[in-house]
Design a protein around this motif. Structure first.
Motif: not given
Length: 620
Positions: A316-323, A344-354, A374-382
């Motif tokens: 439900k929220s971005p996850i970063i794997y650095k290495n 990993y940047s999820p596209l979430v709306i109404d608590n549903e990952t689409v 920036s990636i999270a902003t784009l993901s929300n729009q999508l």
């Protein structure tokens, strides 16, 4: 298989060469430690080290690339403090810069080693010919200038030979165009360093008193300041371009539902938005997941999206794997081995990952906070767009089901009742055939009439279930054919104009537009008495517009609305109800004696796309 093995061997050879250069550079670094002495003028040395660090950390933009104009500073350290100090300081500064810039660990060690080795080789080669050059030069000025030029040339030569060898050996292609661009950049860098070398010796020959820390500061500050300023300007331009790309993407997504090639446009825009080596976009359609974008060093050969769909849905929220060496998450198989960090940047709306954005870079720890935002902003729009698209698809399906139910009700209430009545009368006729022949004939005649009416209704229902003209030949062709038949049958002058580029419409939208066109034409011919009709179909950026205008006698809109309520037919009310199905707006402008203009406008959110289910059933 042989090609894969060959690439693996080249990758192995390149790693061996990188390791060898790193070890050799480390050996030279350790060997020169024994020759160190306490430096004179430590303040000047600290100033030169600071300038060297700034010039390395903020490379100067040259032509189509970046380069560090650090050789003049390195050469002055070499003159003032000797060869060991110049090697050690140069390698340490480059190492720290690469470390701060979060380069891969092998690059952190290779870059300072290859620069140290290049300068080491340049100095050793020059030392072999120093006596000969000094005897030819004749003076300290010309000897020093020659030394600077030769060292600069040899340093650039050895540096490029080492880098070119790595780029040739590694499995990734190294085209001539890239080599040419690199060489032009290096030559321009060499020219700038050469100019500074001439200034160094020209000013040094003038008797201007004691050379102190301020002299070095004012001499090198233009070079360092230019590198710092130009680097900042380029970074600001890059950030401006990135923000502009983000604004363009979000603005397009906010204004309209994407067209059928919206994923391709997004893929191109994302390359401008952020410098990434790999991109995967997974979207959820109904209960199934699919990969919509695979770009860069990403592929789906080793991954079944169905196997990881349950894991994607819980994010439900971005996850970063650095290495990648530590962990890479469930989508590891999507990426080639060169990808070292992902988000990993999820596209979430109404608590549903689409949907899910999975972005990869070739360097470890290369995603900063601004990148994630920036990636999270784009993901929300999508997420909003995908959810809206699903809602429109569901709405069209409901419209199709409603149309099916209407046909079923018509058959049940009309055709079925008529057939039942005819069957009952035929049964009665069979019982009375001997007792009352006249009544029998009357019942048979009535039943035959009812059966003929039922046959007519069956044919009408079958015709209604046939593919609509817009489905068979498209909206424009259907309108064109209808206009031709109207001109042949009624003789009116009809002008049809198309503006803009044709856009793919959903079957329901085409049906509503064509029905509105037919009703408008019928009203203009039968009721308006018009002898000229203008039809406009306009494909615009944010909507599609259909306008039918005639020069007939017009009518009172209020009286027409009252008549439509008391005598239902596909008129004003029905056109308006049909427009609501695709979120369109219907405008009717008419006055008695001034003609009629009917306009239907469909927003882009209401007319793009359409699933296979919709296309197969919207004709009903």
């Amino acid at each position: 298989m042989q090609g894969v093995d060959f690439l693996k061997r080249r990758e192995k050879y390149s790693k061996i060469f990188l390791t060898a250069v790193s070890i050799l550079g480390l050996g030279i670094f350790i060997f020169t430690l024994r020759d160190l002495t306490i430096p004179q003028e430590p303040v000047i040395l600290a100033l030169l080290v600071a300038f060297l660090f700034i010039s390395e950390y903020f490379p100067m933009p040259v032509w189509k690339g970046f380069t560090s104009i650090s050789f003049p500073i390195l050469y002055v350290i070499y003159l003032l403090y000797g060869f060991p100090y110049s090697l050690l300081i140069f390698s340490l500064v480059v190492f720290i810069v690469n470390f701060f810039q979060r380069r891969p660990i092998r690059i952190v060690f290779f870059n300072p080693a290859q620069l140290l080795l290049s300068f080491f080789l340049a100095e050793k080669v020059f030392a072999e010919f120093a006596d000969r050059i000094e005897s030819v030069a004749g003076s300290d000025f010309y000897f020093g200038l020659t030394e600077y030029v030769v060292l600069l040339f040899l340093y650039i030569l050895f540096n490029n030979l080492i880098v070119d060898f790595v780029l040739v050996v590694r499995p990734q292609p190294y085209p001539f165009k890239v080599w040419k661009q690199k060489m032009i950049t290096e030559c321009l860098s060499g020219c700038i360093s050469l100019i500074y070398g001439f200034l160094l010796y020209f000013i040094g020959t003038k008797n201007r008193g004691e050379i102190d820390v301020f002299s070095y500061f004012f001499f090198f500050s233009p070079l360092v300041g230019l590198a710092l300023l130009s680097s900042v300007i380029v970074r600001l331009r890059k950030e401006k371009k990135r923000l502009k790309a983000l604004f363009t993407i979000t603005n397009e997504l906010n204004q309209m539902l994407p067209s059928k090639d919206w994923l391709l446009k997004l893929q191109e825009s994302f390359r401008d938005f952020m410098n990434v080596e790999a991109l995967v976009l997974c979207i959820k359609e109904g209960k199934e997941w699919r990969t919509a974008i695979l770009d860069g060093m990403a592929n789906a050969d080793n991954v079944l999206i169905s196997d990881i769909s349950s894991e994607l849905e819980v994010i439900k929220s971005p996850i970063i794997y650095k290495n990648r060496k530590n962990t890479f998450g469930m989508a590891d198989g999507f990426f080639e081995n060169d990808i070292k960090s992902i988000v990993y940047s999820p596209l979430v709306i109404d608590n549903e990952t689409v949907g899910m954005f999975i972005i990869g870079k070739s360097r470890t720890k290369s995603f900063e906070d601004d990148d994630i935002q920036s990636i999270a902003t784009l993901s929300n729009q999508l997420a909003v767009i995908l959810k809206t698209k699903m809602l429109f698809a569901e709405k069209e399906k409901r419209n199709v089901l409603e149309e099916r139910n209407r046909i079923a009700r018509d058959i049940h209430d009309g055709l079925a009742q008529t057939l039942a009545g005819a069957v009952m009368k035929l049964d009665t006729a069979g019982k009375k055939v001997h007792k009352d022949p006249r009544e029998t004939v009357k019942l048979i005649d009535d039943s035959v009439w009812r059966l003929r009416q039922s046959l007519k209704e069956v044919r009408e229902s079958i015709y209604a279930l046939r593919p609509y003209p817009t489905e068979r030949i498209g909206l424009i062709s259907a309108i064109t054919n209808k206009i031709k038949s109207i001109i042949q049958e009624h003789g009116q002058c009809v002008h049809f104009e198309i503006r803009g580029s044709e856009t793919m419409l959903s079957p329901m939208t085409e049906k509503v537009l064509f029905d509105t066109f037919k009703e408008s034409m019928q009203n203009a011919i039968k009721h308006s008495g018009a002898d000229r009709i203008d039809v406009l179909l306009s494909y615009q950026t944010e909507h599609i517009l259909l306008k039918v205008k005639d020069n007939g006698k017009g009518f009172s809109l209020y009286q027409a609305m009252l008549k439509a309520r008391s005598q239902p037919h596909f008129g004003i009310l029905q056109m308006n109800d049909a427009a609501d199905k695709v979120n369109a707006s219907l405008q009717i402008e008419s006055q008695e004696g001034e003609g009629t203009e009917i306009t239907i406008t469909v927003p882009k959110m209401g007319f793009e796309g359409g699933s296979e289910f919709d296309q197969a059933n919207a004709g009903g």
